[in-house]
Write an enzyme that holds these catalytic residues in place. Sequence first.
Site, PDB file in Angstrom:
ATOM      1  NE  ARG A  69      65.983  43.877  35.179  1.00 49.56           N
ATOM      2  CZ  ARG A  69      65.403  44.858  36.191  1.00 49.56           C
ATOM      3  NH1 ARG A  69      65.301  46.166  35.435  1.00 49.56           N
ATOM      4  NH2 ARG A  69      64.542  44.499  37.032  1.00 49.56           N
ATOM      5  CE  LYS A 176      43.913  44.090  30.473  1.00 46.25           C
ATOM      6  NZ  LYS A 176      43.970  43.444  31.704  1.00 46.25           N
ATOM      7  CG  ASP A 205      40.276  40.892  25.448  1.00 46.47           C
ATOM      8  OD1 ASP A 205      40.019  40.105  26.171  1.00 46.47           O
ATOM      9  OD2 ASP A 205      39.609  42.068  25.463  1.00 46.47           O
ATOM     10  CG  HIS A 206      42.258  36.398  29.411  1.00 49.50           C
ATOM     11  ND1 HIS A 206      42.526  37.548  30.010  1.00 49.50           N
ATOM     12  CD2 HIS A 206      41.679  35.656  30.235  1.00 49.50           C
ATOM     13  CE1 HIS A 206      41.921  37.679  31.116  1.00 49.50           C
ATOM     14  NE2 HIS A 206      41.385  36.401  31.420  1.00 49.50           N
ATOM     15  CG  ASP A 263      42.543  45.526  35.126  1.00 50.85           C
ATOM     16  OD1 ASP A 263      43.312  45.155  34.226  1.00 50.85           O
ATOM     17  OD2 ASP A 263      42.077  44.668  36.154  1.00 50.85           O
ATOM     18  CG  HIS A 268      38.495  41.274  29.568  1.00 55.35           C
ATOM     19  ND1 HIS A 268      39.459  41.181  28.798  1.00 55.35           N
ATOM     20  CD2 HIS A 268      39.248  41.372  30.930  1.00 55.35           C
ATOM     21  CE1 HIS A 268      40.841  40.875  29.348  1.00 55.35           C
ATOM     22  NE2 HIS A 268      40.463  40.988  30.751  1.00 55.35           N
TER      23      HIS A 268
HETATM   24  C1  BG6 Z   1      42.810  40.700  33.516  1.00 56.92           C
HETATM   25  C2  BG6 Z   1      42.779  41.798  34.439  1.00 56.92           C
HETATM   26  O1  BG6 Z   1      42.785  41.214  32.103  1.00 56.92           O
HETATM   27  O2  BG6 Z   1      41.567  39.721  33.710  1.00 56.92           O
HETATM   28  C3  BG6 Z   1      42.822  41.597  35.923  1.00 56.92           C
HETATM   29  O3  BG6 Z   1      43.960  42.604  34.372  1.00 56.92           O
HETATM   30  C4  BG6 Z   1      41.765  40.293  36.241  1.00 56.92           C
HETATM   31  O4  BG6 Z   1      42.680  42.310  36.813  1.00 56.92           O
HETATM   32  C5  BG6 Z   1      41.904  39.150  34.955  1.00 56.92           C
HETATM   33  O5  BG6 Z   1      41.830  39.807  37.600  1.00 56.92           O
HETATM   34  C6  BG6 Z   1      40.522  38.342  35.118  1.00 56.92           C
HETATM   35  O6  BG6 Z   1      40.541  37.433  34.369  1.00 56.92           O
HETATM   36  P1  BG6 Z   1      39.726  35.899  34.534  1.00 56.92           P
HETATM   37  O7  BG6 Z   1      39.914  35.283  33.401  1.00 56.92           O
HETATM   38  O8  BG6 Z   1      39.939  35.299  35.781  1.00 56.92           O
HETATM   39  O9  BG6 Z   1      38.446  36.544  34.509  1.00 56.92           O
END
Ligand code: BG6
Length: 514
Positions: A69, A176, A205-206, A263, A268
Amino acid sequence: MKEPVMPGAVPNPLRSVLDRRLPRIAGPCVLVLFGVTGDLSRKKLLPAIYDLANRGLLPPGFGLVGFARRDWADQDFTQVAYDAVRTHARTPFREDVWRQLSEGVRFVPGEAHDDAAFDALVRTVRELDESRGTGGNYAFYLSLPPKLFPTVLTQLKRSGLAESSGDSWRRVVIEKPFGHDLASAQELNALVDDVFPPHSVFRIDHYLGKETVQNLLALRFSNTLFEPIWNRSYIDHVQITMAEDIGVGGRAGYYDGIGAARDVIQNHLLQLLALVAMEEPLSFTADAIRAEKVKALSAVQLPDDLATGTARGQYTAGWQGGAWVPGYLEEEGIPPNSTTETYAAMRLGVNTRRWAGVPFYLRTGKRLGRRVTEVALVFHRTANQVFDHVATANQGANSLVIRIQPDEGVTLRFGSKVPGTAMEVRDVSMDFSYGASFTETSPEAYERLILDVLIGDPPLFPHQEEVELSWRILDPVEEFWAKNGRPEPYPAGSWGPPSGHELLARDNRTWRRP
Ligand code: BG6
């Protein structure tokens, strides 16, 4: 083209090994990013796309379309992407790579509900098919607040963008949160399901894109060493820690009302638990891995008493990294009476023959002592001790620690005789560290995951069933917390509230100090 296989022919194993070692390169396609003005896009997605291009893993026939937007032209978005890449990319900047990539960058301005904007999007991807040879293959990345999902999905359907024809493909990537409880996750899934077939849906889910998390599978299933001791006979308990030193920063709008458990535990940490607890999959395919993760998550059991088996906290102002930082309630955009937890911990059981009676302690928090994510398997003490208690006074339990980040590697802790004339045993560490063992640097999680989406390779993406099982685990805890009290304060820079420590102390255990 696949070689014809003669009946009875023996496959050439060397050939298949060589095939697998070739770099996995995406074919022609367009990646459409919704939510390009967000933090994730700027800090992770755009830099990861550049890093993939820089590593030669994107084809010449690649197009990147931003949708948001904003009253931007193509050049404005290209500039935003350029700034993001220059600030956050992992690999060095190369003018020729950027030029080639930026020639395929387009921007479509518009609102999610605006038919005309989506019709413009159709024209844009078609134009890229013509000018860049992107082959009619489109991936839609929804890096958006969940409230916009229904509208965007409906638009993708209405405009015909979700429908593939001939050999071309369509994929959708969902970031997510996958809902905020079981019911909303099911609702969201019904929406997605109505527009895209299950094999075209990639839930991110990274954590699963992190090298060290994938290494959990390699560690367990490609070695003989660990499997015999990976069970209740040897392991006393498991600790899964994801500690962050940052606060909520500018993410108040997303975080407040969500909290630490929704979160990161729902996704994770429960994914880490599943990878530690699962049985060996039949193969390294998405279906086989999912089948085992689903069994492990189905076997998870909450503590009988949620009051003593869980803990939650909220950070207050304190010293962290040499600076005085505000408490959660003083952060911009947080209501002064918020009961959102920024720390959550719980004791879970896994009701399988392998794990019966072994507690899995999970904890996460913002503004904790330092940033560290690790999985620690803590072993039983020796059944019989031939050394006297003075000799072993400084010895802890043996442990195997998988260091997910930031100091990626694996540590084995065990007792060793201190050099000298007396028998004294003290803990020592045997370390594997990525930096020392490999010349290759680890790609960012998002590089791996975006590449997998473009290739259409699903093993590292959680399936809806896993998402729902994780909510089934968390929902009763959230309901209990909502009805009982508020999070306990802990000062920024500490290791969480007293109740977090009591959770283990009650079982005569302590958290590891990472
Ligand atoms: C995200 C959360 O999925 O993962 C965040 O929403 C968090 O709150 C983040 O800070 C942490 O990712 P990483 O890869 O830095 O451990």
